[in-house]
Design a protein around this motif. Structure first.
Motif, mmCIF file in Angstrom:
data_model
loop_
_atom_site.group_PDB
_atom_site.id
_atom_site.type_symbol
_atom_site.label_atom_id
_atom_site.label_comp_id
_atom_site.label_asym_id
_atom_site.label_seq_id
_atom_site.Cartn_x
_atom_site.Cartn_y
_atom_site.Cartn_z
ATOM 1 N N LEU A 1 12.686 164.963 -0.713
ATOM 2 C CA LEU A 1 12.570 163.483 -1.321
ATOM 3 C C LEU A 1 13.838 163.625 -2.419
ATOM 4 C CD1 LEU A 1 8.855 163.580 -2.856
ATOM 5 C CD2 LEU A 1 9.583 162.367 -0.908
ATOM 6 N N VAL A 2 14.903 163.253 -1.943
ATOM 7 C CA VAL A 2 15.883 162.601 -2.912
ATOM 8 C C VAL A 2 16.497 162.032 -3.809
ATOM 9 C CG1 VAL A 2 18.705 162.618 -2.117
ATOM 10 C CG2 VAL A 2 17.102 163.703 -0.250
ATOM 11 N N PRO A 3 15.840 162.674 -4.578
ATOM 12 C CA PRO A 3 16.583 161.451 -5.926
ATOM 13 C C PRO A 3 17.783 160.943 -5.954
ATOM 14 C CG PRO A 3 16.120 163.243 -7.537
ATOM 15 C CD PRO A 3 16.024 163.562 -5.963
ATOM 16 N N GLY A 4 17.380 159.300 -6.113
ATOM 17 C CA GLY A 4 19.396 158.837 -6.375
ATOM 18 C C GLY A 4 19.745 158.951 -4.862
ATOM 19 N N GLY A 5 21.450 158.346 -4.791
ATOM 20 C CA GLY A 5 21.988 158.569 -4.047
ATOM 21 C C GLY A 5 21.938 157.244 -2.222
ATOM 22 N N GLY A 6 21.173 156.174 -3.007
ATOM 23 C CA GLY A 6 21.576 154.481 -2.296
ATOM 24 C C GLY A 6 21.266 154.880 -0.611
ATOM 25 N N MET A 7 20.138 156.487 -0.542
ATOM 26 C CA MET A 7 19.986 155.680 0.949
ATOM 27 C C MET A 7 18.871 154.787 1.267
ATOM 28 S SD MET A 7 19.480 159.742 2.135
ATOM 29 C CE MET A 7 17.948 159.883 1.488
ATOM 30 N N THR A 8 18.312 154.462 2.552
ATOM 31 C CA THR A 8 17.367 153.568 2.741
ATOM 32 C C THR A 8 15.868 155.029 4.274
ATOM 33 O OG1 THR A 8 17.696 152.633 4.208
ATOM 34 C CG2 THR A 8 17.980 151.234 2.678
ATOM 35 N N SER A 9 15.119 154.776 3.536
ATOM 36 C CA SER A 9 14.212 155.373 4.512
ATOM 37 C C SER A 9 13.002 154.428 5.918
ATOM 38 C CB SER A 9 12.634 155.715 3.351
ATOM 39 O OG SER A 9 12.175 154.544 3.230
ATOM 40 N N PRO A 10 13.507 155.450 7.571
ATOM 41 C CA PRO A 10 12.973 154.792 8.217
ATOM 42 C C PRO A 10 11.160 154.483 7.993
ATOM 43 C CG PRO A 10 13.091 156.359 8.568
ATOM 44 C CD PRO A 10 14.014 156.485 7.148
ATOM 45 N N VAL A 11 10.896 153.641 8.423
ATOM 46 C CA VAL A 11 9.144 153.884 8.496
ATOM 47 C C VAL A 11 8.944 154.918 9.753
ATOM 48 C CG1 VAL A 11 7.078 152.485 9.518
ATOM 49 C CG2 VAL A 11 9.365 150.981 8.050
ATOM 50 N N THR A 12 8.021 155.638 9.388
ATOM 51 C CA THR A 12 6.957 156.603 10.044
ATOM 52 C C THR A 12 6.001 156.168 10.426
ATOM 53 O OG1 THR A 12 7.511 157.984 8.442
ATOM 54 C CG2 THR A 12 9.228 158.495 9.736
ATOM 55 N N GLU B 1 0.145 146.716 4.956
ATOM 56 C CA GLU B 1 -0.530 146.325 5.716
ATOM 57 C C GLU B 1 -1.643 146.715 5.661
ATOM 58 O OE1 GLU B 1 0.987 145.542 10.395
ATOM 59 O OE2 GLU B 1 1.673 146.897 9.484
ATOM 60 N N PRO B 2 -2.940 146.255 5.660
ATOM 61 C CA PRO B 2 -4.166 146.840 5.249
ATOM 62 C C PRO B 2 -4.410 146.853 6.792
ATOM 63 C CG PRO B 2 -4.516 144.849 5.074
ATOM 64 C CD PRO B 2 -3.272 144.569 5.017
ATOM 65 N N ALA B 3 -5.679 148.110 7.559
ATOM 66 C CA ALA B 3 -5.330 148.537 9.006
ATOM 67 C C ALA B 3 -5.938 148.127 9.595
ATOM 68 C CB ALA B 3 -6.638 150.820 8.284
ATOM 69 N N HIS B 4 -6.036 148.116 10.398
ATOM 70 C CA HIS B 4 -5.752 146.583 11.707
ATOM 71 C C HIS B 4 -5.305 147.011 13.037
ATOM 72 C CE1 HIS B 4 -1.948 145.943 11.522
ATOM 73 N NE2 HIS B 4 -1.854 145.664 11.895
ATOM 74 N N GLU B 5 -6.376 146.517 14.087
ATOM 75 C CA GLU B 5 -6.094 147.242 15.554
ATOM 76 C C GLU B 5 -4.975 146.238 16.049
ATOM 77 O OE1 GLU B 5 -9.378 147.367 19.695
ATOM 78 O OE2 GLU B 5 -9.802 147.625 17.482
ATOM 79 N N VAL B 6 -4.102 147.294 16.625
ATOM 80 C CA VAL B 6 -3.174 146.854 17.061
ATOM 81 C C VAL B 6 -2.970 147.166 19.099
ATOM 82 C CG1 VAL B 6 -1.636 147.140 15.541
ATOM 83 C CG2 VAL B 6 -1.763 148.975 16.745
ATOM 84 N N GLY B 7 -4.194 147.948 19.502
ATOM 85 C CA GLY B 7 -3.979 148.052 21.860
ATOM 86 C C GLY B 7 -6.009 149.001 20.996
ATOM 87 N N PRO B 8 -5.853 148.241 22.181
ATOM 88 C CA PRO B 8 -7.638 148.770 22.107
ATOM 89 C C PRO B 8 -7.545 150.831 21.875
ATOM 90 C CG PRO B 8 -6.983 148.485 25.016
ATOM 91 C CD PRO B 8 -6.319 148.328 23.510
ATOM 92 N N ASP C 1 8.226 154.349 -4.647
ATOM 93 C CA ASP C 1 9.776 153.264 -5.065
ATOM 94 C C ASP C 1 10.292 152.438 -3.768
ATOM 95 O OD1 ASP C 1 11.462 154.825 -7.102
ATOM 96 O OD2 ASP C 1 10.376 156.327 -5.148
ATOM 97 N N GLY C 2 9.107 152.158 -3.461
ATOM 98 C CA GLY C 2 8.661 150.473 -1.980
ATOM 99 C C GLY C 2 9.271 150.787 -0.617
ATOM 100 N N ASN C 3 8.782 152.501 -0.172
ATOM 101 C CA ASN C 3 9.880 152.936 0.946
ATOM 102 C C ASN C 3 8.020 152.838 1.762
ATOM 103 O OD1 ASN C 3 12.185 154.136 -0.048
ATOM 104 N ND2 ASN C 3 11.378 156.185 -0.991
ATOM 105 N N VAL C 4 8.380 151.975 2.631
ATOM 106 C CA VAL C 4 6.908 152.111 3.417
ATOM 107 C C VAL C 4 6.590 153.419 4.179
ATOM 108 C CG1 VAL C 4 5.974 150.507 5.530
ATOM 109 C CG2 VAL C 4 7.803 149.636 4.293
ATOM 110 N N LEU C 5 5.336 153.648 4.322
ATOM 111 C CA LEU C 5 5.322 154.983 4.817
ATOM 112 C C LEU C 5 3.794 154.041 5.986
ATOM 113 C CD1 LEU C 5 4.156 156.972 2.396
ATOM 114 C CD2 LEU C 5 6.296 157.224 4.181
ATOM 115 N N GLY C 6 3.506 154.214 7.697
ATOM 116 C CA GLY C 6 2.951 153.865 7.944
ATOM 117 C C GLY C 6 2.003 155.524 8.799
ATOM 118 N N LEU C 7 0.702 154.667 8.822
ATOM 119 C CA LEU C 7 -0.209 155.646 9.307
ATOM 120 C C LEU C 7 -1.094 155.169 10.565
ATOM 121 C CD1 LEU C 7 -2.333 155.547 5.566
ATOM 122 C CD2 LEU C 7 -0.518 157.006 6.729
ATOM 123 N N LEU C 8 -1.556 155.801 11.788
ATOM 124 C CA LEU C 8 -1.735 155.516 12.427
ATOM 125 C C LEU C 8 -2.988 156.196 12.930
ATOM 126 C CD1 LEU C 8 0.664 154.561 15.803
ATOM 127 C CD2 LEU C 8 -1.976 156.745 16.766
#
Length: 115
Positions: A53-64, A87-94, A105-112
């Motif tokens: 976690l880096v304060p400042g700097g203007g980077m954008t983060s990928p969704v992981t 995005e609530p939990a939902h099925e994307v495949g079997p 900060d609005g960075n998107v974190l994905g859960l799988l």
């Protein structure tokens, strides 16, 4: 094809504006306390990866997408720590479910979750 194959994502850095609020969310997500904790950088080592976690700097983060055994339980845990469901939990495949949340900060974190 030349070069060596990748060994996967080992380090991910996220820009933050409030290090303390973000630290709580990432600690809840990863299930570990920071291995590096200063006013200019907070880092976590979990499952062979380093998340910084880096304060400042203007980077954008990928969704992981973080593999979790129970997506609903992890959603409850990270939202209790301050994340917001995007995005609530939902099925994307079997047998595969995904969800996304945003950190303070609005960075998107994905859960799988695979069943």
């Amino acid at each position: 094809m030349s070069g060596s194959p990748t060994q996967g994502i080992k380090t991910v850095l996220h820009p933050v504006t409030d290090l303390e609020k973000s630290k709580a969310v990432y600690a809840a997500l990863l299930g570990v306390e920071p291995s590096a904790d200063s006013s200019y950088y907070v880092g976590f080592d979990a499952a062979g990866q380093h998340i910084g976690l880096v304060p400042g700097g203007g980077m954008t983060s990928p969704v992981t997408y973080w593999q979790v055994p129970d997506i609903e339980a992890k959603l409850a845990e990270v939202t209790a720590a301050g994340a917001v469901v995007k995005e609530p939990a939902h099925e994307v495949g079997p047998g595969r479910r995904v969800a996304t949340v945003t950190d303070p900060d609005g960075n998107v974190l994905g859960l799988l979750q695979d069943s």
